[in-house]
Design a protein around this motif. Structure first.
Motif, PDB file in Angstrom:
ATOM      1  N   GLY A   1      57.887  44.166  44.789  1.00  0.00           N
ATOM      2  CA  GLY A   1      56.864  44.579  45.592  1.00  0.00           C
ATOM      3  C   GLY A   1      56.467  43.285  46.513  1.00  0.00           C
ATOM      4  N   ARG A   2      57.520  42.303  46.668  1.00  0.00           N
ATOM      5  CA  ARG A   2      57.011  41.250  47.670  1.00  0.00           C
ATOM      6  C   ARG A   2      56.630  41.723  49.111  1.00  0.00           C
ATOM      7  NH1 ARG A   2      56.352  39.630  43.274  1.00  0.00           N
ATOM      8  NH2 ARG A   2      57.252  38.124  42.316  1.00  0.00           N
ATOM      9  N   SER A   3      55.597  41.005  49.496  1.00  0.00           N
ATOM     10  CA  SER A   3      55.172  41.478  50.921  1.00  0.00           C
ATOM     11  C   SER A   3      56.072  40.899  51.901  1.00  0.00           C
ATOM     12  CB  SER A   3      53.767  41.052  50.911  1.00  0.00           C
ATOM     13  OG  SER A   3      53.525  39.534  50.904  1.00  0.00           O
ATOM     14  N   LEU A   4      57.430  41.246  51.865  1.00  0.00           N
ATOM     15  CA  LEU A   4      57.946  40.949  53.355  1.00  0.00           C
ATOM     16  C   LEU A   4      57.579  41.584  54.364  1.00  0.00           C
ATOM     17  CD1 LEU A   4      61.704  40.509  51.803  1.00  0.00           C
ATOM     18  CD2 LEU A   4      60.321  38.934  52.877  1.00  0.00           C
ATOM     19  N   THR A   5      57.853  41.105  55.588  1.00  0.00           N
ATOM     20  CA  THR A   5      57.525  41.766  56.718  1.00  0.00           C
ATOM     21  C   THR A   5      58.783  41.956  57.931  1.00  0.00           C
ATOM     22  OG1 THR A   5      56.612  39.944  57.897  1.00  0.00           O
ATOM     23  CG2 THR A   5      54.970  41.306  56.833  1.00  0.00           C
ATOM     24  N   HIS A   6      59.552  41.074  57.483  1.00  0.00           N
ATOM     25  CA  HIS A   6      60.958  41.080  58.210  1.00  0.00           C
ATOM     26  C   HIS A   6      62.054  40.600  57.396  1.00  0.00           C
ATOM     27  CE1 HIS A   6      63.121  39.014  61.982  1.00  0.00           C
ATOM     28  NE2 HIS A   6      63.631  39.933  61.274  1.00  0.00           N
TER      29      HIS A   6
ATOM     30  N   LYS B   1      66.311  52.507  48.789  1.00  0.00           N
ATOM     31  CA  LYS B   1      65.585  53.021  47.768  1.00  0.00           C
ATOM     32  C   LYS B   1      64.606  52.112  47.276  1.00  0.00           C
ATOM     33  CE  LYS B   1      68.955  56.036  45.377  1.00  0.00           C
ATOM     34  NZ  LYS B   1      69.949  56.411  44.286  1.00  0.00           N
ATOM     35  N   ALA B   2      64.821  50.769  47.361  1.00  0.00           N
ATOM     36  CA  ALA B   2      63.862  49.745  46.676  1.00  0.00           C
ATOM     37  C   ALA B   2      62.459  49.673  47.792  1.00  0.00           C
ATOM     38  CB  ALA B   2      64.689  48.271  46.495  1.00  0.00           C
ATOM     39  N   LEU B   3      62.845  49.890  48.938  1.00  0.00           N
ATOM     40  CA  LEU B   3      61.746  50.029  49.944  1.00  0.00           C
ATOM     41  C   LEU B   3      61.165  50.928  50.116  1.00  0.00           C
ATOM     42  CD1 LEU B   3      63.607  48.198  53.190  1.00  0.00           C
ATOM     43  CD2 LEU B   3      61.781  47.187  51.641  1.00  0.00           C
TER      44      LEU B   3
END
Length: 561
Positions: free
Chosen positions: A138-143, A161-163
């Motif tokens: 659930g890390r808040s990656l944006t790119h 699937k993870a996203l």
């Protein structure tokens, strides 16, 4: 840090209030640089040194021992928001699946990471599993950028699937050059449908084929969040381009679309151009090396006359000939939104490309000065139809003047009037079986000229000039238009008044053709006066009911003073 022998280890983008340290003249080994990162993280007296936000490791020989030292430093740093690792093409360089697993584990404690870029790191589907495990936290990656690896369909499946399972805030995903294939396109479609925050997707060079683009198109029909899509060099044929045309026609969110390197030959390029007419949000189109031919270029010219959203178009390396280029140049005279339009490279110095650049430069200048353009804005189809009130007989007369007798029975059969004439395109002419191709092309040029003349007449009318009846549009000469633009008062048929108006125009215009028109009107005045002396009543009747004579430029008129 500039590593003169082994590559680059750079930290940039400091937080607000922190000044950058300049060590670019000090050669450091990779071991010393990593040690410095470790020392920074343990240095309590200078807390600001641990607040660097981005780490870039480029062209490094990522041996496993060095990877471990780097991951140890990353594990202890909790302020990092961006990590980029780029390896060169050398055989001994590459992060590999084991290195990717170590890097992902070292980032598990970092809750501030926003950007993760692992380019050309020689990752396989196993590396995709490690990245998927990091994303599942659930890390808040944006790119997320994983260009030029070898994830294949299996690796993309785990990432998708993870996203999709977590409430991902990912906005940009780059997966170019990963050999995903049509099988992986199924998972890409699921990713598009479920990740509502995703705005950019780059999947070029993945051999998606027509089947893969079908899956992506299905997802785009039901979503409106994706703003940029790159499907370049995916071996898409004409069948896939028809689907792409439907995407552009129906989607209301796409702003940047790159379809370069695919096959849009045949009629598919015409369908693509027609879709641009109704595109509501598209601002940038890249279609290099798409085998777009003359028909496609003509259809694109029609679309550009009506489109009000496109600002950048790239059509380099296509099969566009000089005649089609001239049609595009004419279309840009009515387009006020295009800022960049490339058909040839600037280094080639093509004269018609220079004309395209000139039109785009005009639009850029207008936008830079924020000057609303009212007189040159392309009119809507309804406005043009209202001005061109031609019935079928007038269209037939227009074709006779163009010396196209073979087209007259076809247009008569289909009941082509002024409204239908202005809406005709190349595909319509093919459906009506207008042959040969040169006749179709010539007709499109003539229709474009009628539209241009209508635009000019209505601009003159908006400025207070006089506009000829709609039925006379095709007959109005350039001299008549110049006379009106000079601010003539409302004309009548009396030769003396016409003579006075021409005399005033000659004083303001250096064109000798106007002087010749004056001489012709003087002769007509003398003939009219002689006729009036012989039959006054008949002369008065004739003067009252005749229509204004349309001035025409003599064929041999000189343009010198």
């Amino acid at each position: 840090f500039s590593l003169l022998s082994q590559g680059l280890l750079a930290m940039a983008q400091l937080p607000e209030g922190i000044k950058p340290m300049s060590l670019d003249v000090t050669p450091l080994s990779l071991k010393d640089a990593i040690s410095y990162v470790q020392a920074m993280n343990h240095k309590e007296d200078v807390k600001t040194d641990a607040s660097y936000t981005e780490l870039v490791v480029a062209d490094i020989d990522m041996h496993i021992s060095r990877v471990n030292k780097l991951t140890d430093a990353l594990h202890e740093n909790t302020t990092l928001t961006g990590l980029q690792i780029t390896c060169s093409e050398w055989p001994h360089c590459g992060l590999g699946d084991d290195g990717a697993e170590a890097v992902c584990k070292s980032l598990e404690c970092n809750t501030k990471l926003r950007t993760l870029m692992l380019n050309n790191c020689k990752l396989s589907s196993c590396g995709g599993v490690s990245i998927a495990n990091l994303l599942s936290l659930g890390r808040s990656l944006t790119h997320l950028n994983l260009d030029n690896n070898n994830l294949e369909a299996e690796g993309v499946k785990h990432i998708a699937k993870a996203l999709s399972a977590s409430a991902s805030g990912l906005r940009r995903l780059d997966l170019r050059g990963n050999e995903i294939g049509s099988l992986g396109a199924v998972d890409l479609a699921m990713l598009i449908a479920r990740c509502s925050n995703l705005q950019h997707l780059g999947v070029g060079f993945n051999d998606l084929g027509d089947e893969g683009i079908f899956h992506i198109a299905d997802a785009l029909r039901t979503t409106d969040h994706l703003q940029s899509l790159d499907i370049s060099d995916n071996k898409i044929t004409q069948a896939g381009c028809y689907v792409i045309a439907n995407i552009l026609n129906m989607n209301n969110s796409l702003q940047h679309f790159d379809m370069s390197g695919n096959d849009a030959s045949g009629d598919s390029d015409v369908f693509l151009a027609s879709a641009l007419t109704s595109a509501k949000s598209l601002t940038r189109l890249e279609a290099r090396k798409c085998r777009i031919d003359q028909d496609g270029a003509f259809a694109l010219a029609e679309a550009l006359e009506r489109n009000k959203t496109l600002t950048h178009v790239d059509l380099r390396d296509n099969d566009i000939d000089e005649q089609a280029m001239k049609r595009l140049v004419l279309a840009l005279k009515f387009n006020r939104t295009l800022l960049h339009f490339s058909v040839y490279d600037a280094a080639e110095g093509h004269s018609l490309q220079h004309l395209l650049d000139h039109s785009c430069s005009r639009n850029r200048s207008d936008m830079a000065h924020l000057q609303p353009v009212t007189n040159s804005v392309p009119l809507t189809h309804a406005q043009l139809v209202k001005r061109l009130a031609w019935d079928v007989s007038l269209v037939r007369g227009w074709l006779e003047k163009l010396q196209l007798p073979s087209v007259i029975p076809i247009f008569t059969h289909y009941g082509v009037d002024g409204e239908r004439l202005l809406s005709l395109g190349l595909q319509d002419l093919r459906d009506m079986q207008v042959e040969p191709r040169d006749v179709r092309v010539g007709l499109m040029d003539a229709i474009a000229a009628v539209k241009a003349r209508l635009q000019q007449l209505i601009r003159i009318e908006a400025g207070g000039g006089v506009v000829a009846p709609a039925a006379k549009v095709a007959e109005v000469s350039d001299t008549e238009l110049r006379m009106r633009e000079l601010g003539n008062p409302k004309k009548d048929n009396h030769p003396a008044r016409l003579r006075a108006q021409c005399t005033a125009a000659v004083k303001r215009s250096p064109l000798a053709s106007l002087k010749k028109e004056l001489e012709q009107l003087t002769a007509e005045e003398e003939i009219a006066s002689q006729a009036a002396s012989q039959a006054p009543s008949v002369a008065r009747s004739t003067t009252t009911t005749s229509t204004p004579r349309l001035l025409s430029r003599p064929a041999s008129a000189s343009t010198t003073r």
